[in-house]
Design a protein around this motif. Structure first.
Motif, PDB file in Angstrom:
ATOM      1  N   SER A   1       0.831  -1.205   0.000  1.00  0.00           N
ATOM      2  CA  SER A   1       0.000   0.000   0.000  1.00  0.00           C
ATOM      3  C   SER A   1       0.864   1.252   0.000  1.00  0.00           C
ATOM      4  N   ALA A   2       1.940   1.236   0.782  1.00  0.00           N
ATOM      5  CA  ALA A   2       2.866   2.374   0.781  1.00  0.00           C
ATOM      6  C   ALA A   2       3.522   2.530  -0.584  1.00  0.00           C
ATOM      7  N   VAL A   3       3.937   1.406  -1.174  1.00  0.00           N
ATOM      8  CA  VAL A   3       4.565   1.455  -2.505  1.00  0.00           C
ATOM      9  C   VAL A   3       3.576   2.000  -3.537  1.00  0.00           C
ATOM     10  N   ALA A   4       2.311   1.589  -3.448  1.00  0.00           N
ATOM     11  CA  ALA A   4       1.304   2.048  -4.408  1.00  0.00           C
ATOM     12  C   ALA A   4       1.077   3.556  -4.289  1.00  0.00           C
ATOM     13  N   LEU A   5       0.968   4.051  -3.058  1.00  0.00           N
ATOM     14  CA  LEU A   5       0.725   5.488  -2.877  1.00  0.00           C
ATOM     15  C   LEU A   5       1.958   6.309  -3.242  1.00  0.00           C
ATOM     16  N   LEU A   6       3.151   5.748  -3.069  1.00  0.00           N
ATOM     17  CA  LEU A   6       4.356   6.425  -3.548  1.00  0.00           C
ATOM     18  C   LEU A   6       4.390   6.458  -5.069  1.00  0.00           C
ATOM     19  N   GLU A   7       3.978   5.351  -5.694  1.00  0.00           N
ATOM     20  CA  GLU A   7       4.025   5.278  -7.157  1.00  0.00           C
ATOM     21  C   GLU A   7       3.043   6.229  -7.813  1.00  0.00           C
ATOM     22  N   VAL A   8       1.870   6.405  -7.222  1.00  0.00           N
ATOM     23  CA  VAL A   8       0.882   7.306  -7.823  1.00  0.00           C
ATOM     24  C   VAL A   8       1.116   8.755  -7.425  1.00  0.00           C
ATOM     25  N   GLY A   9       2.119   9.002  -6.574  1.00  0.00           N
ATOM     26  CA  GLY A   9       2.518  10.366  -6.280  1.00  0.00           C
ATOM     27  C   GLY A   9       1.765  11.064  -5.183  1.00  0.00           C
ATOM     28  N   LEU A  10       1.043  10.332  -4.331  1.00  0.00           N
ATOM     29  CA  LEU A  10       0.342  10.974  -3.224  1.00  0.00           C
ATOM     30  C   LEU A  10       1.222  11.064  -1.974  1.00  0.00           C
ATOM     31  N   LEU A  11       2.122  10.115  -1.819  1.00  0.00           N
ATOM     32  CA  LEU A  11       3.092  10.156  -0.722  1.00  0.00           C
ATOM     33  C   LEU A  11       4.467  10.462  -1.284  1.00  0.00           C
ATOM     34  N   TYR A  12       5.315  11.001  -0.425  1.00  0.00           N
ATOM     35  CA  TYR A  12       6.682  11.321  -0.826  1.00  0.00           C
ATOM     36  C   TYR A  12       7.635  10.865   0.267  1.00  0.00           C
ATOM     37  N   ALA A  13       8.643  10.088  -0.113  1.00  0.00           N
ATOM     38  CA  ALA A  13       9.666   9.635   0.836  1.00  0.00           C
ATOM     39  C   ALA A  13      10.854  10.573   0.728  1.00  0.00           C
TER      40      ALA A  13
END
Length: 561
Positions: free
Chosen positions: A490-502
């Protein structure tokens, strides 16, 4: 209401850092300028820096790979857009570098001998030059001399002579930018010198094209079977890297100082193959960056600046390409709330309006620009005519716009990624380390049922958002060297779609803006309200038995963005 035009506000510290890097004629490392979407990276380059970087002796090539993407949306991740073809991306890069090399020829810093020496250092030329000479001889129907015993240098001179006879003089004058006045002022030797250099560049490209044609079947086989060949992969970047090496050698302080800016470099990772001589987008991306790193480390390279909004480049890319300092990292998050208030109040918003904005949207520059544009529109005038309406209604309307156009499509894309993860687990394509005992995502549906997979994906995403809410949307993903959250699909998915930023420093995982954070919470509440009773019981049981809990990774007080 006075309509004041929006202005580009300087960022002295970041501009100074980038200018200091760009002032060098050669550097040992490329620089990555990275940060979340909407913080003004492209605006900073186009409106503040590139003008000065194109004043003599400086010359900057600028490539925006996002120009190859159809139907661009400012907030959307490039992984969610229709992927461009790798040939279009490669063409835009090569055209930019060719124009820079032509400028080097006009400045007299790139010569035919230099082109030959650099080309022969990395490539065997005998067979390709013979092919070029045979093709030229058959086209002109003139006798071809015996080239079997000739050395590469002799073959090169013959090929230069043959191509010079076929090249259009008007085209060479156009490349060199010479008018009648310049041509008259040149001596015969000078004109011949410039013409030979232009023809040498054309011949070098022709030689590499011939060699690439020989590899076409091997590359097609590699793309078809999924095997990897380092030499075949690097062959796809031979021409741009040759031009980069020539330009780096030609760089001279106060005479010719070229630079290269590659914006939206992450687009290359998502590009698709549409011909027989191109490798896949990820391979082309890795080969290009790896050879830029190698050229800088071995011989020094002209300043190369990679600009991206993908958090892959904040930390993970450094480890994949070598070690944590292999690039020069410059991370930007736009303004702090105090800086934004200083620039926005009272020119664009009142103190009362700013308090609402800071609480709801945060200081993200793109949010502020879009909200100000909405404030200047007729919709705002219509709202203000109603005495019961307030500025908060405009902010609510903007949040609704973000929810419908940005967040909901991104969440739908994230659900698709999670469903694909469930399929990969069933097919045995996910490592057992990632499916360790107790992982909330360990047991996706084992039967091929799209409805069950969709319900499972939605439950996983809601569980992850609930865990983020419990941590107040601030997670340190490297505390005590623990990166467990990055195993979460889920974290990887939200990072991939650009809603989260690491982000890199400090290593926090967070939404790209406070406005997006509010939209994520709205999505979560909406999904909870839409749950049927059996699904609601299933979600509660999942939270109790297998639910995610990331409170031990919470950021320290005072570090909230």
């Amino acid at each position: 209401m006075v309509k004041k035009p929006w202005r580009i506000i300087p960022r002295p510290l970041l501009e100074t850092i980038l200018n200091n890097h760009a002032q060098h004629h050669r550097v040992p490392q490329p620089l990555i300028l990275h940060g979340p979407r909407g913080v003004g990276k492209t605006t900073l380059l186009l409106d503040r820096l590139l003008t000065d970087w194109n004043k003599a002796p400086h010359f900057t090539g600028y490539v925006d790979f996002a120009q190859s993407v159809e139907g661009q949306f400012p907030w959307a991740s490039w992984s969610s857009c229709p992927p461009p073809s790798i040939s279009d991306c490669r063409k835009s890069l090569e055209q930019c570098l060719e124009s820079m090399a032509e400028r080097g020829v006009r400045m007299g810093t790139i010569t035919a001998q230099q082109v030959f020496a650099t080309l022969s250092k990395w490539h065997g030329l005998t067979g390709a030059l013979r092919t070029v000479l045979l093709a030229g001889g058959s086209a002109s129907k003139s006798p071809v001399p015996n080239n079997r015993a000739a050395s590469p240098a002799v073959l090169w001179d013959r090929a230069i002579f043959a191509m010079s006879a076929r090249c259009d003089a008007a085209e060479i004058d156009r490349i060199l930018g010479f008018g009648e006045k310049e041509k008259v002022s040149l001596s015969v030797e000078e004109a011949s010198y410039f013409k030979e250099a232009v023809v040498a560049l054309k011949l070098a490209k022709k030689v590499l094209d011939v060699q690439q044609g020989w590899r076409a079947n091997a590359i097609a086989h590699m793309n078809r079977t999924g095997v990897f060949s380092r030499s075949l992969t690097h062959s796809s970047t031979d021409w741009p890297c040759l031009l980069l090496e020539l330009l780096s050698q030609a760089a001279e302080v106060d005479h010719f100082q070229p630079k290269l800016v590659l914006n939206n470099i992450e687009v290359l990772k998502h590009a698709t193959v549409n011909d027989d001589i191109s490798v896949s987008g990820p391979l082309y991306h890795d080969s290009l960056i790896w050879r830029i790193i190698a050229l800088g480390a071995n011989e020094r390279i002209l300043p190369v600046i990679l600009v991206t909004s993908d958090s892959y480049y904040s930390y993970e890319a450094f480890l994949e390409f070598g070690y944590k300092d292999i690039f020069i990292s410059r991370e930007t998050f736009g303004w702090t709330p105090q800086e934004a208030k200083m620039h926005m109040v009272p020119d664009y918003f009142s103190h009362k309006e700013w308090n609402v904005i800071a609480e709801v949207l945060g200081p993200n520059p793109r949010h502020l620009f879009e909200l100000y544009a909405l404030k200047q529109s007729k919709y705002y005038e219509k709202i203000t005519e109603d005495k019961a309406s307030t500025f908060e209604d405009i902010v609510d309307a903007y949040l609704a716009y973000l929810q419908i156009t940005v967040l909901n499509p991104a969440m739908d894309r994230a659900l698709e990624i999670l469903q694909k993860f469930a399929i990969d687990v069933c097919n045995g394509e996910v490592s057992k380390d990632r499916l360790r005992f107790g992982a909330p995502w360990r047991c996706p549906p084992q039967i091929d049922d799209p409805i069950l997979r969709m319900e499972w994906a939605k439950l996983q995403l809601m569980d992850f958002v609930q865990a983020l809410v419990n941590t107040e949307f601030g997670v340190n993903y490297r505390i005590d060297y623990s990166e467990e959250i990055l195993d979460d699909p889920s974290a990887v998915a939200l990072l991939e779609v650009g809603l989260l930023y690491a982000q890199r420093d400090p290593p926090f995982l967070r939404p790209i803006s406070r406005g997006i954070e509010r939209c994520i919470v709205r999505w979560f509440v909406q999904q909870q309200m839409q749950l049927r009773f059996p699904n609601k019981i299933q979600f509660l049981c999942h939270r109790i038995i297998r639910g995610r809990y990331y409170r031990h990774l919470m950021v320290q007080p005072g570090n909230k963005y």
